[in-house]
Design a protein around this motif. Structure first.
Motif, short mmCIF file in Angstrom:
data_model
loop_
_atom_site.label_atom_id
_atom_site.label_comp_id
_atom_site.label_asym_id
_atom_site.label_seq_id
_atom_site.Cartn_x
_atom_site.Cartn_y
_atom_site.Cartn_z
N ASN A 103 13.77 -7.30 -49.35
CA ASN A 103 13.15 -6.49 -50.41
C ASN A 103 12.76 -5.12 -49.86
OD1 ASN A 103 12.60 -8.88 -52.49
ND2 ASN A 103 11.85 -9.57 -50.49
N PRO A 104 13.73 -4.30 -49.46
CA PRO A 104 13.42 -3.04 -48.77
C PRO A 104 12.62 -2.06 -49.60
CG PRO A 104 15.74 -3.13 -49.41
CD PRO A 104 15.18 -4.50 -49.64
N ASP A 105 12.67 -2.18 -50.92
CA ASP A 105 12.00 -1.21 -51.78
C ASP A 105 10.76 -1.76 -52.48
OD1 ASP A 105 14.02 0.73 -51.28
OD2 ASP A 105 15.32 -0.29 -52.72
N PRO A 138 1.88 -0.85 -40.89
CA PRO A 138 3.20 -0.20 -41.00
C PRO A 138 4.01 -0.67 -42.21
CG PRO A 138 2.81 -0.99 -38.77
CD PRO A 138 1.75 -1.60 -39.62
N TYR A 139 3.75 -1.87 -42.70
CA TYR A 139 4.51 -2.43 -43.81
C TYR A 139 3.90 -2.08 -45.17
CZ TYR A 139 6.77 -5.25 -40.21
OH TYR A 139 7.48 -5.66 -39.12
N GLN A 140 2.64 -1.64 -45.18
CA GLN A 140 1.95 -1.18 -46.39
C GLN A 140 2.07 -2.14 -47.58
OE1 GLN A 140 -0.24 1.25 -46.92
NE2 GLN A 140 -0.17 1.69 -44.72
N PRO A 141 1.63 -3.38 -47.42
CA PRO A 141 1.58 -4.26 -48.59
C PRO A 141 0.45 -3.85 -49.52
CG PRO A 141 0.44 -5.29 -46.76
CD PRO A 141 1.05 -4.01 -46.22
#
Length: 306
Positions: A103-105, A138-141
């Motif tokens: 789910n890159p976006d 870094p992944y910003q969930p």
């Protein structure tokens, strides 16, 4: 499924040894197979729940999470043991990497935590929640943190790096006398309110960032009449107040329900619980009247991010 035997809570050969005592709690360490678990039921609006620990040292009398204890002995001793998910940071890195490959976006939405407090006392020594936050940045969930601990203010430096964050502070009553009856091991009401005020003003406006703050008055416990107006006025520090009554009572394990300890305490506050629906309605109406600029929400809807 392997049935683990915890030293001090199981007869025979122990598969999980006692690591240390921390205050009145037995502390165990165990590797987890996963830390991002599919969110279901009450918080199914999220992709995942994230629980750094199993068990909770606050041991609140009403806590439904006791139902998910490893065995009946540990359920009865809720609040006096905690299990550290020792490999949690490494597992979280792998799981977030896997999510973004698929789910890159779309960043995932994470609710931390559903059956523990990520800032219970052992966190002051273990720092596991802090390390997990560092992994997530870094992944910003989209992240929601649920706690009753002022310790969360320790991590402001990391929390400020998120772009979509809601912090929920649990404060079920405005009366210290009631708090000491229902959740005697938890931090004071004053400390929690001060923590939320500090948090609210520690997040300056930034483009493309959303920082939101809730006080969850859940389950709604009695607030003594002489404390009510002052308590409600202090809730104006947040943008949302959530209220909810007790979970339904159910003695079976693996069922989220109100514990017998809390049901017994309700008798002490018969002036409130003999007319529980009316007490709930009156409190809700006072919230709406006294907090015109604050969202007043109920139950499941209030625990969503938006």
């Amino acid at each position: 499924m392997v049935k683990y035997h915890y030293e001090g809570y199981s007869a025979g050969k122990h598969t999980v040894l006692l690591r240390e005592n921390f205050g009145s709690s037995k502390v165990y360490a165990q590797n987890a197979q996963s830390v991002l678990n599919k969110a279901t039921g009450f918080i199914n609006a999220y992709d995942f729940t994230l629980n750094p620990y199993r068990g909770c040292q606050y041991g609140c009398s009403y806590c439904y999470a006791a139902a998910f204890s490893p065995n009946s002995q540990m359920r009865q001793d809720w609040g006096n043991w905690v299990i550290i998910k020792e490999n949690a940071t490494e597992i979280l890195k792998k799981e977030l990497h896997s999510w973004y490959k698929k789910n890159p976006d779309r960043p995932p939405s994470i609710y931390m935590s559903s059956v523990t407090d990520p800032y219970q006392p052992i966190e002051s020594k273990q720092l596991l929640t802090r390390y997990l936050l560092q992994v997530m940045v870094p992944y910003q969930p989209t992240l929601v943190i649920q706690t009753r601990s002022p310790m969360i203010t320790r991590d402001v430096d990391i929390l400020q790096q998120f772009q979509r964050l809601r912090i929920n502070m649990s404060i079920p009553t405005g009366s210290e006398k009631v708090r000491k009856d229902f959740e005697p091991k938890s931090p004071s009401i004053t400390a929690r309110l001060k923590a939320m005020a500090k948090l609210r003003y520690s997040f300056p406006y930034r483009d493309n960032c959303e920082f939101r703050f809730s006080i969850t008055v859940t389950p709604l416990l009695p607030t003594l009449p002489e404390d009510e107006a002052d308590f409600i006025s202090k809730l104006a520090v947040v943008d949302r107040v959530v209220i909810q009554d007790f979970h339904a009572s159910n003695g079976r394990s693996l069922i989220a329900s109100t514990r017998e300890e809390a049901l017994a305490l309700k008798q002490k506050y018969a002036w409130w619980y003999n007319s529980e629906q009316q007490s709930y309605s009156n409190f809700k109406n006072k919230l709406m009247a006294m907090l015109p600029g604050v969202e007043i929400m109920e139950g499941k809807e209030g625990f969503g991010y938006e």
